[in-house]
Design a protein around this motif. Structure first.
Motif, PDB file in Angstrom:
ATOM      1  N   LEU A   9     -44.645   6.630  -7.499  1.00  0.00           N
ATOM      2  CA  LEU A   9     -44.109   6.654  -5.468  1.00  0.00           C
ATOM      3  C   LEU A   9     -43.256   5.622  -5.998  1.00  0.00           C
ATOM      4  N   THR A  10     -43.190   4.423  -6.054  1.00  0.00           N
ATOM      5  CA  THR A  10     -42.565   3.348  -6.447  1.00  0.00           C
ATOM      6  C   THR A  10     -41.104   4.280  -7.103  1.00  0.00           C
ATOM      7  N   ARG A  13     -39.202   6.291  -3.921  1.00  0.00           N
ATOM      8  CA  ARG A  13     -39.157   5.263  -3.343  1.00  0.00           C
ATOM      9  C   ARG A  13     -38.007   4.818  -3.275  1.00  0.00           C
ATOM     10  N   ARG A  31     -49.300  12.662 -12.636  1.00  0.00           N
ATOM     11  CA  ARG A  31     -48.446  12.379 -12.180  1.00  0.00           C
ATOM     12  C   ARG A  31     -47.854  14.074 -12.128  1.00  0.00           C
ATOM     13  N   LEU A  75     -43.935   6.729   1.867  1.00  0.00           N
ATOM     14  CA  LEU A  75     -44.600   7.320   0.873  1.00  0.00           C
ATOM     15  C   LEU A  75     -46.158   6.135   0.648  1.00  0.00           C
ATOM     16  N   ARG A  77     -49.019   4.375  -0.576  1.00  0.00           N
ATOM     17  CA  ARG A  77     -50.343   4.448  -1.941  1.00  0.00           C
ATOM     18  C   ARG A  77     -51.647   4.126  -1.111  1.00  0.00           C
ATOM     19  N   CYS A 127     -52.847   9.488  -1.773  1.00  0.00           N
ATOM     20  CA  CYS A 127     -51.448   8.732  -0.940  1.00  0.00           C
ATOM     21  C   CYS A 127     -51.665   9.636   0.376  1.00  0.00           C
ATOM     22  N   ILE A 129     -48.082  10.725   2.457  1.00  0.00           N
ATOM     23  CA  ILE A 129     -46.332  11.941   3.007  1.00  0.00           C
ATOM     24  C   ILE A 129     -46.236  12.249   4.286  1.00  0.00           C
TER      25      ILE A 129
END
Length: 130
Positions: A9-10, A13, A31, A75, A77, A127, A129
């Motif tokens: 996710l990072t 981003r 994933r 986004l 977590r 997570c 979104i």
């Protein structure tokens, strides 16, 4: 690495902040399942399995933009290794009054919050979104 989902996710981003169209992340089954939900909901163009520069399996994610702005605005977590967050089907939160999506890991697989409600299953909220 203790949290591969947060790492992915990072990476997404950071790539969007730089305006990149493609991002590489190490491959794993979880994933891939999360990316399938993101693709089904229209937040990314798609993804494909590839080999990274180091020879290890990787996933190439094609990011989606609309009029120069990233489609994914936020986004986050939710469930982390230090604090897992499990919710029953009635407690799964709606993100931005239904405009966003929560990704939930259930006993029937990884799915969006709407699909989890339809299947009447709860699970770990991975997570959100928007």
């Amino acid at each position: 690495m203790t949290d591969p989902i947060a790492d992915m996710l990072t990476r997404i981003r950071n790539s969007q902040m730089r305006g990149k169209s493609v991002v590489l992340t190490p491959a794993s089954k979880l994933r891939v399942r999360v990316l399938e939900v993101l693709a089904d909901e229209g937040y990314i163009r798609g993804f494909e399995a590839t080999t990274g520069e180091d020879g290890h399996p990787a996933i190439e994610i094609s990011l989606k933009y609309y009029e120069g702005e990233p489609v994914i605005r936020e986004l986050k977590r939710v469930s982390k290794p230090g604090r897992r967050v499990y919710m029953a089907v009635n407690d799964i939160p709606q993100v931005r009054q239904g405009l966003g999506v929560s990704i939930v890991s259930t006993s029937k697989g990884v799915m969006s919050d709407a699909n989890a409600r339809a299947a009447n299953v709860g699970g770990e909220v991975l997570c959100t979104i928007f």
